[in-house]
Design a protein around this motif. Structure first.
Motif, PDB file in Angstrom:
ATOM      1  N   ARG A 150       1.000  -1.277  -0.059  1.00  0.00           N
ATOM      2  CA  ARG A 150       0.110  -0.157   0.089  1.00  0.00           C
ATOM      3  C   ARG A 150       0.775   1.298  -0.086  1.00  0.00           C
ATOM      4  N   CYS A 151       1.954   1.296   0.820  1.00  0.00           N
ATOM      5  CA  CYS A 151       2.835   2.240   0.888  1.00  0.00           C
ATOM      6  C   CYS A 151       3.727   2.587  -0.479  1.00  0.00           C
ATOM      7  N   HIS A 152       4.116   1.511  -1.186  1.00  0.00           N
ATOM      8  CA  HIS A 152       4.841   1.537  -2.222  1.00  0.00           C
ATOM      9  C   HIS A 152       3.911   1.960  -3.409  1.00  0.00           C
ATOM     10  N   VAL A 153       2.773   1.742  -3.471  1.00  0.00           N
ATOM     11  CA  VAL A 153       1.780   2.496  -4.455  1.00  0.00           C
ATOM     12  C   VAL A 153       1.605   3.863  -4.140  1.00  0.00           C
ATOM     13  N   ASN A 154       1.406   4.117  -2.839  1.00  0.00           N
ATOM     14  CA  ASN A 154       1.154   5.713  -2.622  1.00  0.00           C
ATOM     15  C   ASN A 154       2.364   6.488  -2.690  1.00  0.00           C
ATOM     16  N   PHE A 155       3.475   6.006  -2.404  1.00  0.00           N
ATOM     17  CA  PHE A 155       4.921   6.944  -2.411  1.00  0.00           C
ATOM     18  C   PHE A 155       5.578   6.756  -3.447  1.00  0.00           C
ATOM     19  N   SER A 156       5.374   5.972  -4.393  1.00  0.00           N
ATOM     20  CA  SER A 156       6.104   5.471  -5.341  1.00  0.00           C
ATOM     21  C   SER A 156       5.542   5.745  -6.718  1.00  0.00           C
ATOM     22  N   ALA A 157       4.461   4.880  -6.871  1.00  0.00           N
ATOM     23  CA  ALA A 157       3.818   4.472  -8.093  1.00  0.00           C
ATOM     24  C   ALA A 157       2.726   5.499  -8.390  1.00  0.00           C
ATOM     25  N   LEU A 158       2.490   6.129  -7.595  1.00  0.00           N
ATOM     26  CA  LEU A 158       1.428   7.240  -7.852  1.00  0.00           C
ATOM     27  C   LEU A 158       2.035   8.601  -8.081  1.00  0.00           C
ATOM     28  N   ARG A 159       2.556   8.932  -9.200  1.00  0.00           N
ATOM     29  CA  ARG A 159       3.036  10.172  -9.494  1.00  0.00           C
ATOM     30  C   ARG A 159       2.381  11.266 -10.262  1.00  0.00           C
ATOM     31  N   PHE A 160       2.413  12.451  -9.950  1.00  0.00           N
ATOM     32  CA  PHE A 160       1.360  13.035 -10.720  1.00  0.00           C
ATOM     33  C   PHE A 160       2.144  13.423 -12.194  1.00  0.00           C
ATOM     34  N   THR A 161       1.422  13.975 -13.128  1.00  0.00           N
ATOM     35  CA  THR A 161       1.803  14.117 -14.403  1.00  0.00           C
ATOM     36  C   THR A 161       2.604  15.302 -14.568  1.00  0.00           C
ATOM     37  N   SER A 162       3.692  15.141 -15.441  1.00  0.00           N
ATOM     38  CA  SER A 162       4.875  16.292 -15.549  1.00  0.00           C
ATOM     39  C   SER A 162       4.222  17.661 -15.449  1.00  0.00           C
ATOM     40  N   GLN A 163       3.252  17.948 -15.837  1.00  0.00           N
ATOM     41  CA  GLN A 163       2.753  19.276 -15.896  1.00  0.00           C
ATOM     42  C   GLN A 163       2.431  19.616 -14.658  1.00  0.00           C
ATOM     43  N   ILE A 164       1.732  18.905 -13.953  1.00  0.00           N
ATOM     44  CA  ILE A 164       1.667  19.318 -12.360  1.00  0.00           C
ATOM     45  C   ILE A 164       2.724  18.928 -11.606  1.00  0.00           C
ATOM     46  N   GLU A 165       3.470  17.976 -11.769  1.00  0.00           N
ATOM     47  CA  GLU A 165       4.913  18.200 -11.082  1.00  0.00           C
ATOM     48  C   GLU A 165       5.575  19.551 -11.374  1.00  0.00           C
ATOM     49  N   ASP A 166       5.983  19.767 -12.547  1.00  0.00           N
ATOM     50  CA  ASP A 166       6.517  21.156 -12.983  1.00  0.00           C
ATOM     51  C   ASP A 166       5.973  22.197 -12.176  1.00  0.00           C
ATOM     52  N   LEU A 167       4.637  22.352 -12.310  1.00  0.00           N
ATOM     53  CA  LEU A 167       3.903  23.627 -11.866  1.00  0.00           C
ATOM     54  C   LEU A 167       4.272  23.860 -10.484  1.00  0.00           C
ATOM     55  N   GLY A 168       4.059  22.500  -9.569  1.00  0.00           N
ATOM     56  CA  GLY A 168       4.286  22.445  -8.158  1.00  0.00           C
ATOM     57  C   GLY A 168       5.690  22.951  -7.751  1.00  0.00           C
ATOM     58  N   LYS A 169       6.702  22.651  -8.571  1.00  0.00           N
ATOM     59  CA  LYS A 169       7.987  22.799  -8.198  1.00  0.00           C
ATOM     60  C   LYS A 169       8.238  24.402  -8.449  1.00  0.00           C
ATOM     61  N   ARG A 170       7.764  24.952  -9.417  1.00  0.00           N
ATOM     62  CA  ARG A 170       7.706  26.408  -9.666  1.00  0.00           C
ATOM     63  C   ARG A 170       7.177  27.198  -8.521  1.00  0.00           C
ATOM     64  N   VAL A 171       5.924  26.585  -7.977  1.00  0.00           N
ATOM     65  CA  VAL A 171       5.261  27.385  -6.904  1.00  0.00           C
ATOM     66  C   VAL A 171       6.112  27.346  -5.518  1.00  0.00           C
ATOM     67  N   ILE A 172       6.785  25.825  -5.217  1.00  0.00           N
ATOM     68  CA  ILE A 172       7.622  25.712  -4.011  1.00  0.00           C
ATOM     69  C   ILE A 172       8.774  26.572  -4.300  1.00  0.00           C
ATOM     70  N   LYS A 173       9.473  26.766  -5.555  1.00  0.00           N
ATOM     71  CA  LYS A 173      10.489  27.633  -5.686  1.00  0.00           C
ATOM     72  C   LYS A 173      10.175  29.000  -5.466  1.00  0.00           C
TER      73      LYS A 173
END
Length: 492
Positions: free
Chosen positions: A225-248
């Motif tokens: 259950r943890c492996h799926v949650n913390f590793s396999a479920l990754r957001f799309t590159s668009q969402i990930e990139d936008l998240g990194k921009r907000v954090i920066k």
């Protein structure tokens, strides 16, 4: 004789001409080939085939930027996929998730785990499109579907859709569909669901939230259950990139707190909590509650529910609590939420106490958020990423996002998450507002009561007969955590 001699001479002349012509063709071809080799060698530093790299060339530049780029490219290791798990396929499992993003996220983790232990093929889950948010997003609009499939291939076979023959059965409405029983252990699925899959070849589970028990499961199930949650479920590159921009953008201005201010219209209508609302707003929220038949609780006493700690804190109450916890007003406060009910009127006291209030909509340009076709789940995904990276995470209500983010922050090294005791806090707030407590007494009581509610390592509570009352697995997946990684968090 003369004629014969003349004919022979003519043939000799033709032969000489042919040989000369052949020699010239060969010479020309050699020149052209050599020219090509020289040119290819010159560009071979960047694009040429490996065989050309071994040729000596006066065009070679050992210090060129092209060589640096080439070294970097060659140093990136190739992605190694896990080996496929080989097993006898017992059939196919389709699932339809229900609820908001984080409710569906936890359900997906459970359904992957169930599919793995039933030895069935899982079809990429369908996301809820009929909830309050009416979000039409598909799985691949939010999550990296290819990463999801490949990262789990050593555990379970996952397909984007059913094989054609079975797909036609679904399209004609002949598939077996059912909701599994809530909080069931893995034996329920082996004894009750697996026989149905073997019989019908494909089974559709049409409600998937909280369908696997929190506790009492084998360790390998909990870890999957943890492996799926913390590793396999990754957001799309668009969402990930936008998240990194907000954090920066946030990091450029110092530390920041994410406040999950769960004070949106749907939350208040569902819970019946109307503290601070005017009469028109109370009537509007009540009408909305009656408009949704699956919100079963209709007649609600808001005051009693608040005193029991079952209401989200209001923006005004939240401002008091942040001040009482000695959170400096120089901190950036990122509001992870939808539109706050009551707008600026309800946010006035919080904005006055903490002028550095920000949201994704204020940090980003409208064009940055333009790719969100229907924003609810994708916006929630963006808030999720920012929440994980914040210096402190504070949810004002223990809904699904609050719980799943809490558990993920524990997994990342017990990052500070202040878990508010709402039942105690509203009592302290009422005493302070009535004058029974001074500010110092109120602040000290708030700090003292939350000294050990900062996301430190703790054992998940188990209540066998009341699974809804026990701690949620995804809020504290202790089987997957490393207590030694916890560092003492300095007091605020």
């Amino acid at each position: 004789m003369g004629v014969m001699k003349g004919g022979g001479g003519e043939r000799v002349e033709k032969l000489k001409y042919s040989r000369m012509k052949l020699w010239m063709i060969r010479a020309t071809t050699s020149v052209l080939l050599w020219t090509c080799v020289v040119q290819l060698t010159a560009v071979g530093e960047t694009w040429g085939p490996r065989v050309l790299k071994g040729w000596p060339s006066c065009f070679t530049h050992q210090d060129s930027s092209f060589s640096v780029i080439e070294d970097k490219v060659l140093s990136v290791p190739a992605r190694v996929l896990p080996p496929k798990r080989v097993y006898k396929n017992n059939g196919y499992l389709m699932v339809s998730c229900n609820g908001g993003l984080n409710q569906m996220r936890a359900a997906i983790c459970d359904m992957v785990t169930i599919a793995r232990y039933l030895n069935v093929t899982l079809i990429v889950p369908e996301l809820d499109k009929t909830s309050f948010w009416a979000d039409p997003s598909e799985f691949q609009d939010i999550f990296d579907v290819d990463h999801f499939i490949t990262s789990l291939r050593d555990e379970v076979r996952i397909l984007k859709e059913l094989p054609p023959r079975l797909k036609r059965r679904v399209e004609t409405g002949t598939v077996y569909s059912m909701p599994p029983i809530s909080w069931s252990d893995i034996l329920y699925y082996r004894n009750q669901i697996l026989p149905l899959i073997r019989k019908y070849k494909v089974v559709h589970l049409n409600r998937t939230d909280t369908r696997l028990a929190n506790n009492g499961q084998p360790l390998d199930i909990q870890k999957l259950r943890c492996h799926v949650n913390f590793s396999a479920l990754r957001f799309t590159s668009q969402i990930e990139d936008l998240g990194k921009r907000v954090i920066k953008l946030l990091r450029q201005n110092g530390p920041f707190i994410v406040l999950h201010l769960r004070y949106e219209m749907d939350m208040l209508a569902f819970s019946g909590c109307t503290q601070g609302c005017n009469n028109e707003e109370v009537e509007e929220l009540t009408r909305m509650r009656y408009a949704y038949p699956w919100w079963k609780e209709k007649i609600i006493n808001s005051d009693l529910k608040r005193k029991d700690g079952l209401c989200p804190l209001t923006p005004e109450e939240t401002a008091l609590i942040l001040r009482a916890l000695d959170i400096e007003n120089s901190y950036q406060i990122y509001i992870a939420a939808g539109e706050i009910y009551g707008g600026n009127r309800r946010m006035a006291s919080l904005a006055s106490a903490y002028p550095k209030l920000v949201r994704k909509e204020t940090l980003l340009e409208p064009s940055d958020l333009g790719f969100f076709q229907n924003p609810s789940s994708q916006m929630a995904a963006l808030d999720y990423l920012v929440s994980l990276e914040s210096d402190i995470f504070i949810p004002t209500y223990d809904g699904n996002m609050a719980k799943v983010v809490e558990g993920h922050r524990r997994f990342l090294g017990y990052k500070q998450t202040i878990l508010l005791d709402r039942r105690l806090l509203v009592d302290l707030i009422d005493q302070y507002n009535s004058g029974s407590l001074s500010w110092n007494e109120f602040s000290n009581a708030v700090k003292e009561s939350h000294k050990y509610r900062k996301g430190q390592p703790t054992q998940r509570s188990v209540i066998p007969d009341l699974p809804k009352e026990e701690d949620y697995f995804y809020a504290n997946p202790e089987e997957c955590l490393k207590p030694s990684s916890y560092g003492q968090v300095s007091s605020m």
